[in-house]
Design an enzyme around this catalytic site. Structure first.
Site, PDB file in Angstrom:
ATOM      1  N   SER A 132      -3.110  -1.699   7.063  1.00 58.12           N
ATOM      2  CA  SER A 132      -3.461  -2.942   6.249  1.00 58.12           C
ATOM      3  C   SER A 132      -4.226  -3.945   7.306  1.00 58.12           C
ATOM      4  O   SER A 132      -4.347  -3.708   8.501  1.00 58.12           O
ATOM      5  CB  SER A 132      -1.970  -3.691   6.067  1.00 58.12           C
ATOM      6  OG  SER A 132      -2.193  -5.093   5.598  1.00 58.12           O
ATOM      7  N   TYR A 156       5.742  -7.339   9.359  1.00 58.85           N
ATOM      8  CA  TYR A 156       5.240  -6.337   8.530  1.00 58.85           C
ATOM      9  C   TYR A 156       3.864  -5.706   9.021  1.00 58.85           C
ATOM     10  O   TYR A 156       3.558  -4.536   9.260  1.00 58.85           O
ATOM     11  CB  TYR A 156       4.788  -6.970   7.010  1.00 58.85           C
ATOM     12  CG  TYR A 156       3.753  -5.949   6.336  1.00 58.85           C
ATOM     13  CD1 TYR A 156       4.193  -5.025   5.786  1.00 58.85           C
ATOM     14  CD2 TYR A 156       2.321  -6.199   6.174  1.00 58.85           C
ATOM     15  CE1 TYR A 156       3.525  -4.029   5.197  1.00 58.85           C
ATOM     16  CE2 TYR A 156       1.576  -5.302   5.561  1.00 58.85           C
ATOM     17  CZ  TYR A 156       2.267  -4.403   4.982  1.00 58.85           C
ATOM     18  OH  TYR A 156       1.263  -3.495   4.313  1.00 58.85           O
ATOM     19  N   LYS A 160       2.927  -1.899  10.739  1.00 61.85           N
ATOM     20  CA  LYS A 160       1.739  -1.003  10.331  1.00 61.85           C
ATOM     21  C   LYS A 160       0.822  -0.643  11.669  1.00 61.85           C
ATOM     22  O   LYS A 160       0.716   0.389  11.857  1.00 61.85           O
ATOM     23  CB  LYS A 160       0.746  -1.834   9.224  1.00 61.85           C
ATOM     24  CG  LYS A 160       1.464  -1.799   8.039  1.00 61.85           C
ATOM     25  CD  LYS A 160       1.384  -0.592   7.309  1.00 61.85           C
ATOM     26  CE  LYS A 160       2.585  -0.681   6.076  1.00 61.85           C
ATOM     27  NZ  LYS A 160       2.442   0.860   5.523  1.00 61.85           N
TER      28      LYS A 160
HETATM   29  P1  NAD Z   1       4.305  -0.608  -3.751  1.00 62.81           P
HETATM   30  O1  NAD Z   1       5.902  -1.259  -3.317  1.00 62.81           O
HETATM   31  O2  NAD Z   1       4.007  -0.518  -5.119  1.00 62.81           O
HETATM   32  O3  NAD Z   1       4.589   0.853  -3.404  1.00 62.81           O
HETATM   33  C1  NAD Z   1       5.409   1.445  -2.453  1.00 62.81           C
HETATM   34  C2  NAD Z   1       6.260   2.600  -2.836  1.00 62.81           C
HETATM   35  O4  NAD Z   1       7.102   3.160  -1.787  1.00 62.81           O
HETATM   36  C3  NAD Z   1       7.170   2.155  -4.076  1.00 62.81           C
HETATM   37  O5  NAD Z   1       6.904   2.931  -5.176  1.00 62.81           O
HETATM   38  C4  NAD Z   1       8.570   2.094  -3.520  1.00 62.81           C
HETATM   39  O6  NAD Z   1       9.545   2.445  -4.237  1.00 62.81           O
HETATM   40  C5  NAD Z   1       8.401   3.383  -2.205  1.00 62.81           C
HETATM   41  N1  NAD Z   1       9.367   3.147  -1.503  1.00 62.81           N
HETATM   42  C6  NAD Z   1       9.709   1.924  -0.702  1.00 62.81           C
HETATM   43  N2  NAD Z   1      10.767   2.451   0.319  1.00 62.81           N
HETATM   44  C7  NAD Z   1      11.001   3.678   0.205  1.00 62.81           C
HETATM   45  C8  NAD Z   1      11.742   4.636   0.731  1.00 62.81           C
HETATM   46  N3  NAD Z   1      12.493   4.303   1.795  1.00 62.81           N
HETATM   47  N4  NAD Z   1      11.711   5.796   0.549  1.00 62.81           N
HETATM   48  C9  NAD Z   1      10.860   6.184  -0.533  1.00 62.81           C
HETATM   49  N5  NAD Z   1       9.961   5.600  -1.154  1.00 62.81           N
HETATM   50  C10 NAD Z   1      10.097   4.193  -0.928  1.00 62.81           C
HETATM   51  O7  NAD Z   1       3.379  -1.186  -2.762  1.00 62.81           O
HETATM   52  P2  NAD Z   1       1.656  -0.866  -2.801  1.00 62.81           P
HETATM   53  O8  NAD Z   1       0.993  -2.213  -2.868  1.00 62.81           O
HETATM   54  O9  NAD Z   1       1.355   0.418  -3.517  1.00 62.81           O
HETATM   55  O10 NAD Z   1       1.496  -0.375  -1.242  1.00 62.81           O
HETATM   56  C11 NAD Z   1       1.280   0.981  -0.870  1.00 62.81           C
HETATM   57  C12 NAD Z   1       0.854   0.886   0.695  1.00 62.81           C
HETATM   58  O11 NAD Z   1      -0.164   0.601   1.156  1.00 62.81           O
HETATM   59  C13 NAD Z   1       2.148   0.619   1.559  1.00 62.81           C
HETATM   60  O12 NAD Z   1       2.183   1.321   2.813  1.00 62.81           O
HETATM   61  C14 NAD Z   1       1.563  -0.942   1.945  1.00 62.81           C
HETATM   62  O13 NAD Z   1       2.262  -1.418   3.245  1.00 62.81           O
HETATM   63  C15 NAD Z   1       0.384  -0.557   2.143  1.00 62.81           C
HETATM   64  N6  NAD Z   1      -0.959  -1.832   1.757  1.00 62.81           N
HETATM   65  C16 NAD Z   1      -0.692  -2.538   0.546  1.00 62.81           C
HETATM   66  C17 NAD Z   1      -1.321  -3.520   0.366  1.00 62.81           C
HETATM   67  C18 NAD Z   1      -1.137  -4.436  -0.988  1.00 62.81           C
HETATM   68  O14 NAD Z   1      -1.435  -5.458  -0.790  1.00 62.81           O
HETATM   69  N7  NAD Z   1      -0.640  -3.816  -1.828  1.00 62.81           N
HETATM   70  C19 NAD Z   1      -2.446  -3.885   1.196  1.00 62.81           C
HETATM   71  C20 NAD Z   1      -2.508  -3.261   2.566  1.00 62.81           C
HETATM   72  C21 NAD Z   1      -1.654  -2.221   2.627  1.00 62.81           C
HETATM   73  C1  WQD Z   2      -4.579 -14.419  -0.773  1.00 61.04           C
HETATM   74  C2  WQD Z   2      -5.217 -15.790  -0.694  1.00 61.04           C
HETATM   75  C3  WQD Z   2      -3.515 -17.529   0.151  1.00 61.04           C
HETATM   76  C4  WQD Z   2      -0.443 -17.011  -3.008  1.00 61.04           C
HETATM   77  C5  WQD Z   2      -1.296 -10.241   2.072  1.00 61.04           C
HETATM   78  C6  WQD Z   2      -0.889  -9.395   3.123  1.00 61.04           C
HETATM   79  C7  WQD Z   2      -1.620  -8.483   3.626  1.00 61.04           C
HETATM   80  C8  WQD Z   2      -1.697  -7.431   2.487  1.00 61.04           C
HETATM   81  C9  WQD Z   2      -2.391  -7.953   1.400  1.00 61.04           C
HETATM   82  C10 WQD Z   2      -0.250  -5.569   2.633  1.00 61.04           C
HETATM   83  C11 WQD Z   2      -4.650 -16.469   0.589  1.00 61.04           C
HETATM   84  C12 WQD Z   2      -3.687 -17.701  -1.239  1.00 61.04           C
HETATM   85  C13 WQD Z   2      -1.559 -16.784  -2.039  1.00 61.04           C
HETATM   86  C14 WQD Z   2      -0.242 -18.390  -3.617  1.00 61.04           C
HETATM   87  C15 WQD Z   2      -2.247 -19.123  -2.597  1.00 61.04           C
HETATM   88  N1  WQD Z   2      -0.770  -6.758   2.039  1.00 61.04           N
HETATM   89  N2  WQD Z   2      -2.521 -17.828  -2.007  1.00 61.04           N
HETATM   90  N3  WQD Z   2      -1.265 -19.242  -3.440  1.00 61.04           N
HETATM   91  O1  WQD Z   2      -2.130 -13.306   2.631  1.00 61.04           O
HETATM   92  O2  WQD Z   2      -4.467 -12.351   2.225  1.00 61.04           O
HETATM   93  O3  WQD Z   2      -2.771 -10.597   2.546  1.00 61.04           O
HETATM   94  O4  WQD Z   2      -1.599  -8.976   1.103  1.00 61.04           O
HETATM   95  O5  WQD Z   2      -0.501  -5.126   3.530  1.00 61.04           O
HETATM   96  O6  WQD Z   2      -0.871  -7.806   4.675  1.00 61.04           O
HETATM   97  O7  WQD Z   2      -0.730 -10.312   4.205  1.00 61.04           O
HETATM   98  O8  WQD Z   2      -2.878 -12.012   0.463  1.00 61.04           O
HETATM   99  O9  WQD Z   2      -2.428 -12.475  -2.235  1.00 61.04           O
HETATM  100  O10 WQD Z   2      -1.002 -13.498  -0.374  1.00 61.04           O
HETATM  101  O11 WQD Z   2      -3.225 -14.348  -0.456  1.00 61.04           O
HETATM  102  O12 WQD Z   2      -2.981 -20.193  -2.405  1.00 61.04           O
HETATM  103  O13 WQD Z   2       0.748 -18.407  -4.342  1.00 61.04           O
HETATM  104  O14 WQD Z   2      -4.568 -16.635  -1.631  1.00 61.04           O
HETATM  105  O15 WQD Z   2      -3.289 -18.535   1.072  1.00 61.04           O
HETATM  106  O16 WQD Z   2      -5.781 -17.595   0.726  1.00 61.04           O
HETATM  107  P1  WQD Z   2      -3.004 -12.289   1.968  1.00 61.04           P
HETATM  108  P2  WQD Z   2      -2.340 -13.116  -0.596  1.00 61.04           P
END
Ligand code: NAD
Ligand code: WQD
Length: 341
Positions: A132, A156, A160
């Site tokens: 991330s 979190y 990562k």
């Molecule tokens: P998500 O929650 O939709 O998907 C994660 C999946 O993992 C889910 O289907 C959940 O049921 C499964 N899971 C959770 N705990 C588990 C466990 N103990 N055993 C088996 N399965 C389990 O999330 P996502 O947005 O699809 O994210 C996928 C990956 O990408 C994650 O590793 C997340 O940290 C990373 N990521 C997400 C974002 C984002 O903003 N969505 C950004 C950067 C990184």
């Molecule tokens: C985006 C922008 C907020 C909600 C997070 C995680 C990051 C990654 C992606 C997993 C910012 C603003 C948000 C609201 C707002 N996930 N905001 N009102 O914080 O960039 O990243 O999600 O890996 O780890 O930190 O994303 O969507 O929360 O925020 O004003 O109710 O929207 O301040 O500027 P962020 P976000």
């Protein structure tokens, strides 16, 4: 750069029923990979495999398994021989990680250890890891290049970074192991079928899922966290990337691991930043709804701007995002409406 496709390979997607995993499943099947899903459905709907079957036309193979359960994970790897793993399974809420750090380390780090250990025991030597942009924290210079020192600002993000370091050191000590670290920026959007998308079971905290709830009347208004950032309209700027582009990035990453390129660590973003107000206006336009909002204090730990340097993903994987903010909002809105029908 073109990569040879290694399309007869069998790939296990942990967390494959989730938001990014389900879209990657479709992209990998379309690219010719043979894919299975491991998920405990803790944050995914039970009908996602049926929906995936509707999209790709063949039933999904699913292992209902918790990555925290060492023996259950070993059982999955004993049952099937995989060529690669894409490890999505994790907990991903920044605020929740602060109130439940042990739970986050257990799933995101011990769960990853269980997967890596089962891979080693069964000779699986390719892994793509979901990392991330959160690992960068609040860097001073933009756009953020991969060499920027990590500075996680939450439990979190720390989990990562621990995952990245664990796998990197494992790969350095294990000559056969190839590792793709993908640092996603802000994923948004959904498959054009409207069958899969971002479907948070808990109250959302990310911007677009919150906006979607406001647009559909499930929440009264959006709180915008800070209107006094040093940005053109005063609201925070992020690099939103369409989940279909992200999914394609995973295909390219696996292609690279099976090809000449080998291990890599790249950002997946568009390189273009949009403010919170940009997202609100775009969502209003595509949904035809008004998004009531009010500007409140900044959220602790939020950087003013977060944008990916995209050169390394292009040079190493040939990856370039193709879809824009409007596509992301359309995808999200279409998915939401299809669920509510
Ligand atoms: P998500 O929650 O939709 O998907 C994660 C999946 O993992 C889910 O289907 C959940 O049921 C499964 N899971 C959770 N705990 C588990 C466990 N103990 N055993 C088996 N399965 C389990 O999330 P996502 O947005 O699809 O994210 C996928 C990956 O990408 C994650 O590793 C997340 O940290 C990373 N990521 C997400 C974002 C984002 O903003 N969505 C950004 C950067 C990184
Ligand atoms: C985006 C922008 C907020 C909600 C997070 C995680 C990051 C990654 C992606 C997993 C910012 C603003 C948000 C609201 C707002 N996930 N905001 N009102 O914080 O960039 O990243 O999600 O890996 O780890 O930190 O994303 O969507 O929360 O925020 O004003 O109710 O929207 O301040 O500027 P962020 P976000």
């Amino acid at each position: 750069m073109t990569q040879d496709r290694h399309t007869n390979k069998r790939v296990l997607l942990t967390g494959g029923a989730g938001f990014i995993g389900s879209h990657t499943y479709v992209a990998l099947i379309e690219a010719g990979y043979d894919v299975a899903i491991l998920d405990n459905f803790e944050n995914a709907r039970r009908d996602v495999p049926d929906r995936l079957e509707q999209i790709v036309g063949t039933p999904a193979q699913v292992f209902d398994c918790d990555i925290r359960n060492t023996e259950a994970v070993q059982g999955v790897f004993a049952a099937e021989q995989f060529d690669a793993v894409v490890h999505f399974a994790a907990l991903k809420s920044v605020p929740e990680s602060q109130s439940n750090p042990m739970g986050y380390f257990e799933t995101n780090c011990i769960g990853l250890y269980n997967i890596a250990s089962a891979m080693q025991a069964t000779g699986v030597s390719r892994i793509v890891f979901s990392s991330s942009a959160a690992i960068y924290g609040n860097p001073e210079s933009m756009p953020i290049a991969e060499e920027t020192p990590a500075c996680p600002q939450s439990v979190y993000a720390q989990t990562k970074r621990v995952g990245e370091e664990f796998l990197t050191s494992l790969a350095q000590a294990t000559p056969d192991l190839r590792l793709g670290i993908l640092r996603y920026f802000n994923p948004v959007g959904a498959h054009p079928s409207g069958l899969i998308g971002e479907d948070p079971s808990q109250t959302p905290t990310n911007l677009v899922p919150v906006i979607a709830r406001v647009a559909s009347g499930q929440m009264a208004e959006l709180r915008i966290f800070g209107g006094d950032y040093p940005t053109p309209d005063g609201t925070g700027i992020r690099d939103y990337i369409h989940v279909l582009d992200l999914a394609r990035g995973h295909v390219l990453s696996l292609d690279a691991l099976f090809g000449e390129t080998g291990s890599h660590c790249v950002n997946l973003g568009t390189g273009t930043g949009y403010s919170v107000m940009d997202v609100v206006k775009t969502y209003e336009r595509v949904s035809g709804r008004t998004i009531p909002y009010h500007i409140t204090d900044r959220r602790a730990g939020d950087p003013a701007v977060s944008c990916a340097a995209t050169g390394q993903a292009k040079a190493v994987l040939g990856f370039e995002a193709q879809l824009g903010l409007e596509d992301m909002c359309v995808g999200n809105w279409h998915f939401l409406n299809r669920q509510n029908r």
